[in-house]
Design a protein around this motif. Structure first.
Motif: not given
Ligand SMILES: Cc1cc2nc3c(=O)[nH]c(=O)nc-3n(C[C@H](O)[C@H](O)[C@H](O)COP(=O)(O)OP(=O)(O)OC[C@H]3O[C@@H](n4cnc5c(N)ncnc54)[C@H](O)[C@@H]3O)c2cc1C
Length: 420
Positions: A21, A269, A271, A281, A287, A297, A303, A306-307, A311, A322, A324
């Motif tokens: 992340a 949404e 972050f 993130a 979230h 979580r 994830n 992508e987060q 973020a 966000y 996903c």
């Protein structure tokens, strides 16, 4: 980067956590055109690395630890990212926008991302007991290499994703493996009951001594022997144990900064946490769930990646919410499983293919809407279903079961589902 973002070439963005992340966030800041200072800080001594191989190839000894490196070592300098490994952040003053390091020095920031991941949950009965291991880091896998060899006896406490993978890998290494799971089946937290049965059979067929519904009451290490006693008085002996009973999100920095937490750091949404300029993130972030409602979580690789990217864009002013859908995989006993969405939330399950033959896709519905799927040997169907779950359309089970149904086309059913 927009004028409204409040950051410019003179700004400093700090990222705490060198996992996927944090590293993805740092690189995304650069790719999105941020020209200010980026400082990427992690308390582990290693260069940023991938965790998923730790319970698979690295534990088995078929991948060297060096091959888990996330990026070539010069990536960070090439992107003018100041990478500080082996550096613990001991506090964040959200109001003064200042990080305090464990050595007492500080760093002022304009934005900060907390991508601090989590630590394996501690089983109180195992606290301080010799011969007991957990698996999260390269250091952990190296410690396990010191005790696992062909013929050694391993006790795995917890048959979630990591415990199950450790058990499967240890069997590959010709260890004698006993698994003790408190729930009625392995992977109960992530899979519906019908599918957990496939894993019970898979473990047993591969020689794992699997015990479910077991309450471990006591762990004792004497000489070089470990003994776990369950609530029924049964004693399970081994040379070593791996405890894999879940993850505690590392929220301590947020908590001390007065930022809202609750099973992770609470974010919106975009972050953003409850403190202006502070974002979170990855495994640590709690979230909104745009499909099931409520919050969640997620502890999966894609994830976190992508987060981290989302973020970073949000810190630069991107207002795209966000949304996903979780995606993960697991390798056990030579079989790869893919999971998308929330199959554990299923009210009903439609199975295409043959679970017993380990060739199937199981589609989970809740209130008649497609909310998740799990599959073996069918990655293309699972990839299509990830897009479907994002739209969460209403779909009849007969349609889902029909082999002629193009799963990807179901995403467009949303229009019909919402207008009816
Ligand atoms: C053994 C194993 C196997 C896995 N297999 C899979 C798989 O097959 N498929 C899948 O989808 N997912 C898998 N996962 C999960 C996946 O690896 C994680 O979801 C992902 O790595 C989380 O990334 P992250 O960046 O959020 O957190 P992390 O990778 O935990 O990174 C957080 C970093 O922050 C550091 N940190 C925390 N606090 C501080 C502080 N105060 N100061 C400085 N640094 C700090 C931590 O030390 C850590 O390095 C696996 C995980 C493990 C452990």
């Amino acid at each position: 980067m927009t004028a409204a973002s409040g950051v410019d070439a003179a700004s400093t963005i700090a990222v705490v956590g060198t996992g996927v992340a944090g590293t993805t966030a740092a690189l995304t800041l650069r790719n999105a055109g941020f020209t200010g200072r980026v400082v990427l800080i992690g308390d582990e001594p290693d260069e940023p690395y991938r965790r998923p191989p730790l319970s698979k190839d690295v534990l088995r000894g078929t991948m060297s630890p060096g091959r888990t490196r996330l990026r070539a070592p010069d990536t960070w300098s090439q992107h003018s990212i100041e990478l500080r490994t082996d550096t613990r952040v001991s506090g964040v003053d959200a109001e003064a926008r200042r990080i305090i390091f464990a050595d007492g020095t500080g760093l002022d920031f304009d934005r900060i991302l907390l991508a601090t991941g989590g630590l394996p949950k501690v089983l109180p009965q195992a606290r301080g007991v010799g011969g007991v291991y957990t698996l999260r880091t390269l250091a952990d896998v190296s410690a396990l290499h010191g005790v696992l060899a062909a013929g050694s006896r391993l006790l795995v406490i917890g048959a979630g994703l990591i415990g199950s993978e450790v058990a499967a890998t240890a069997r590959d290494m010709d260890c004698a493996v006993t698994v003790l799971e408190a729930q009625p089946a392995p992977l109960s937290r992530v899979l519906p009951r019908e599918i957990t049965r496939v894993y019970e059979e898979l473990h047993r067929a591969s020689g794992v001594d699997l015990h479910t519904g077991v309450d471990v009451r006591e762990l004792i290490h004497e000489g070089d022997q470990l003994a776990a006693t369950d609530a029924g008085g049964r004693v399970h002996s081994a040379d070593a144990a791996v405890v894999a009973v879940g993850l505690d999100p590392r929220t301590e920095l947020a908590e001390h900064a007065g930022i809202a937490t609750g099973d992770g750091i609470i974010v919106d949404e975009h972050f953003a946490t409850s403190a202006p300029g502070v974002y979170a993130a990855g495994d640590v972030a709690n979230h909104p769930n745009h499909v099931l409602g409520g919050r969640q979580r997620v502890e999966h690789w894609l994830n976190a990646q992508e987060q981290g990217a989302a973020a970073a864009r949000a810190m630069l002013g991107d207002r795209t919410p966000y949304s996903c859908v979780p995606w993960s995989w697991s390798d056990q006993h030579g079989v790869t499983m893919h999971v998308c969405g929330w199959p554990e939330a299923a009210e009903d399950l439609t199975v295409r293919g043959e679970p017993g033959a380990r060739d199937f896709t199981a589609i989970a519905r809740r209130h008649g809407r497609v909310v998740g799927a799990v599959g073996m040997n069918r990655p293309a169907e699972l990839r299509a279903l990830r897009k479907v779950v994002s739209a969460a359309p209403h779909a009849e089970q007969a349609v889902l079961a029909d082999p002629a149904t193009e799963l990807a086309s179901l995403a467009s059913l949303e229009v019909a589902g919402t207008s009816s």
